[in-house]
Design a protein around this motif. Sequence first.
Motif, PDB file in Angstrom:
ATOM      1  N   GLY A 131      76.950 109.699  19.975  1.00  0.00           N
ATOM      2  CA  GLY A 131      75.832 110.321  19.285  1.00  0.00           C
ATOM      3  C   GLY A 131      76.127 111.648  18.608  1.00  0.00           C
ATOM      4  N   ARG A 132      77.416 112.013  18.500  1.00  0.00           N
ATOM      5  CA  ARG A 132      77.728 113.268  17.823  1.00  0.00           C
ATOM      6  C   ARG A 132      79.086 113.212  17.137  1.00  0.00           C
ATOM      7  NH1 ARG A 132      79.125 118.166  21.563  1.00  0.00           N
ATOM      8  NH2 ARG A 132      81.320 117.746  21.360  1.00  0.00           N
ATOM      9  N   ILE A 133      79.261 114.099  16.177  1.00  0.00           N
ATOM     10  CA  ILE A 133      80.528 114.235  15.458  1.00  0.00           C
ATOM     11  C   ILE A 133      80.814 115.724  15.313  1.00  0.00           C
ATOM     12  CG2 ILE A 133      81.611 114.044  13.178  1.00  0.00           C
ATOM     13  CD1 ILE A 133      80.501 111.330  12.869  1.00  0.00           C
ATOM     14  N   SER A 134      82.074 116.101  15.502  1.00  0.00           N
ATOM     15  CA  SER A 134      82.524 117.470  15.249  1.00  0.00           C
ATOM     16  C   SER A 134      83.631 117.414  14.218  1.00  0.00           C
ATOM     17  CB  SER A 134      83.040 118.128  16.527  1.00  0.00           C
ATOM     18  OG  SER A 134      82.004 118.274  17.468  1.00  0.00           O
ATOM     19  N   VAL A 135      83.520 118.245  13.168  1.00  0.00           N
ATOM     20  CA  VAL A 135      84.540 118.290  12.125  1.00  0.00           C
ATOM     21  C   VAL A 135      85.014 119.723  11.932  1.00  0.00           C
ATOM     22  CG1 VAL A 135      83.794 116.224  10.886  1.00  0.00           C
ATOM     23  CG2 VAL A 135      82.789 118.413  10.308  1.00  0.00           C
ATOM     24  N   LYS A 136      86.320 119.861  11.668  1.00  0.00           N
ATOM     25  CA  LYS A 136      86.921 121.171  11.401  1.00  0.00           C
ATOM     26  C   LYS A 136      86.978 121.368   9.896  1.00  0.00           C
ATOM     27  CE  LYS A 136      90.073 119.935  14.895  1.00  0.00           C
ATOM     28  NZ  LYS A 136      91.462 119.668  15.188  1.00  0.00           N
ATOM     29  N   VAL A 137      86.437 122.476   9.418  1.00  0.00           N
ATOM     30  CA  VAL A 137      86.453 122.788   7.993  1.00  0.00           C
ATOM     31  C   VAL A 137      86.771 124.269   7.810  1.00  0.00           C
ATOM     32  CG1 VAL A 137      84.800 120.965   7.396  1.00  0.00           C
ATOM     33  CG2 VAL A 137      83.968 123.256   7.893  1.00  0.00           C
ATOM     34  N   SER A 138      87.039 124.653   6.559  1.00  0.00           N
ATOM     35  CA  SER A 138      87.231 126.057   6.208  1.00  0.00           C
ATOM     36  C   SER A 138      86.257 126.394   5.092  1.00  0.00           C
ATOM     37  CB  SER A 138      88.660 126.305   5.727  1.00  0.00           C
ATOM     38  OG  SER A 138      89.582 126.069   6.754  1.00  0.00           O
ATOM     39  N   ASP A 139      85.693 127.604   5.144  1.00  0.00           N
ATOM     40  CA  ASP A 139      84.786 128.013   4.074  1.00  0.00           C
ATOM     41  C   ASP A 139      85.576 128.600   2.911  1.00  0.00           C
ATOM     42  OD1 ASP A 139      85.456 130.610   4.804  1.00  0.00           O
ATOM     43  OD2 ASP A 139      83.501 131.069   5.683  1.00  0.00           O
ATOM     44  N   SER A 140      84.894 129.122   1.911  1.00  0.00           N
ATOM     45  CA  SER A 140      85.558 129.640   0.712  1.00  0.00           C
ATOM     46  C   SER A 140      86.426 130.857   1.000  1.00  0.00           C
ATOM     47  CB  SER A 140      84.519 129.972  -0.363  1.00  0.00           C
ATOM     48  OG  SER A 140      83.604 130.933   0.137  1.00  0.00           O
ATOM     49  N   ASN A 141      86.218 131.513   2.137  1.00  0.00           N
ATOM     50  CA  ASN A 141      87.034 132.658   2.541  1.00  0.00           C
ATOM     51  C   ASN A 141      88.136 132.256   3.514  1.00  0.00           C
ATOM     52  OD1 ASN A 141      85.348 134.433   1.054  1.00  0.00           O
ATOM     53  ND2 ASN A 141      83.904 134.483   2.771  1.00  0.00           N
ATOM     54  N   GLN A 150      87.825 130.867   6.290  1.00  0.00           N
ATOM     55  CA  GLN A 150      87.376 131.056   7.665  1.00  0.00           C
ATOM     56  C   GLN A 150      87.197 129.680   8.291  1.00  0.00           C
ATOM     57  OE1 GLN A 150      86.724 133.999   9.363  1.00  0.00           O
ATOM     58  NE2 GLN A 150      86.313 132.794  11.180  1.00  0.00           N
ATOM     59  N   ASP A 151      87.951 129.387   9.362  1.00  0.00           N
ATOM     60  CA  ASP A 151      87.834 128.097  10.026  1.00  0.00           C
ATOM     61  C   ASP A 151      86.539 128.007  10.806  1.00  0.00           C
ATOM     62  OD1 ASP A 151      90.286 127.256   9.081  1.00  0.00           O
ATOM     63  OD2 ASP A 151      91.382 127.969  10.838  1.00  0.00           O
ATOM     64  N   MET A 152      85.969 126.812  10.829  1.00  0.00           N
ATOM     65  CA  MET A 152      84.760 126.579  11.614  1.00  0.00           C
ATOM     66  C   MET A 152      84.728 125.129  12.071  1.00  0.00           C
ATOM     67  SD  MET A 152      81.731 126.519   8.719  1.00  0.00           S
ATOM     68  CE  MET A 152      82.141 128.119   8.090  1.00  0.00           C
ATOM     69  N   ILE A 153      83.996 124.901  13.132  1.00  0.00           N
ATOM     70  CA  ILE A 153      83.760 123.548  13.635  1.00  0.00           C
ATOM     71  C   ILE A 153      82.259 123.295  13.515  1.00  0.00           C
ATOM     72  CG2 ILE A 153      83.843 121.997  15.610  1.00  0.00           C
ATOM     73  CD1 ILE A 153      86.270 123.626  16.591  1.00  0.00           C
ATOM     74  N   ILE A 154      81.928 122.280  12.742  1.00  0.00           N
ATOM     75  CA  ILE A 154      80.526 121.901  12.575  1.00  0.00           C
ATOM     76  C   ILE A 154      80.279 120.685  13.461  1.00  0.00           C
ATOM     77  CG2 ILE A 154      78.760 121.092  10.971  1.00  0.00           C
ATOM     78  CD1 ILE A 154      80.317 122.471   8.718  1.00  0.00           C
ATOM     79  N   THR A 155      79.313 120.801  14.353  1.00  0.00           N
ATOM     80  CA  THR A 155      78.927 119.693  15.223  1.00  0.00           C
ATOM     81  C   THR A 155      77.591 119.153  14.727  1.00  0.00           C
ATOM     82  OG1 THR A 155      80.085 120.653  17.107  1.00  0.00           O
ATOM     83  CG2 THR A 155      78.419 118.996  17.599  1.00  0.00           C
ATOM     84  N   LEU A 156      77.562 117.838  14.562  1.00  0.00           N
ATOM     85  CA  LEU A 156      76.381 117.148  14.051  1.00  0.00           C
ATOM     86  C   LEU A 156      75.932 116.108  15.063  1.00  0.00           C
ATOM     87  CD1 LEU A 156      78.744 117.237  11.524  1.00  0.00           C
ATOM     88  CD2 LEU A 156      76.587 117.157  10.317  1.00  0.00           C
ATOM     89  N   LYS A 157      74.625 115.881  15.160  1.00  0.00           N
ATOM     90  CA  LYS A 157      74.079 114.899  16.093  1.00  0.00           C
ATOM     91  C   LYS A 157      73.244 113.874  15.354  1.00  0.00           C
ATOM     92  CE  LYS A 157      74.101 117.731  20.211  1.00  0.00           C
ATOM     93  NZ  LYS A 157      73.314 118.252  21.325  1.00  0.00           N
ATOM     94  N   LYS A 158      73.181 112.651  15.939  1.00  0.00           N
ATOM     95  CA  LYS A 158      72.358 111.576  15.361  1.00  0.00           C
ATOM     96  C   LYS A 158      70.902 111.919  15.502  1.00  0.00           C
ATOM     97  CE  LYS A 158      75.094 107.434  15.465  1.00  0.00           C
ATOM     98  NZ  LYS A 158      75.246 106.093  15.922  1.00  0.00           N
TER      99      LYS A 158
END
Length: 141
Positions: free
Chosen positions: A121-131, A133-141
């Motif tokens: 029921g969830r997904i976590s993805v690693k992304v970087s913003d325009s600066n 800056q690394d981040m992990i976005i966690t999304l839920k159904k």
Amino acid sequence: MKTSSFARTAVMAVLCIAALTGCKKETEPSPELSARVTGSYTISTIETGGKTYQAGQTNLKGGLTVVRESETSVGIDLNITTKDNGDFLQGNVSDVSLTDAGNGEVNLVKSGDNFGKGGNGRISVKVSDSNDQDMIITLKK
């Protein structure tokens, strides 16, 4: 007569024992990898700079949709924007390979890069913003 009655009872007992112990319990087949992550998800939390923020505490909104391409690959439709409707993560990523991560989860892999994990029921993805800056976005159904 006693001997044939005893033999018949013994044969019946052996057959009953064999019937009860000879059956294997069938195991539930695990769902194919893509079935573990297909669906629509909305942002739940964002982790950046060592801190975790709830979606309402950030400038991001939206989510993603995971669609099945095969048993071991999916496509991802991204629709994550800033709250003032500026683009952040928009578009489609196809041919995302899935590998079993255990515990009902799968790794999300593109071009040999493991960029996230999903399942249950969830997904976590690693992304970087325009600066960058690394981040992990966690999304839920």
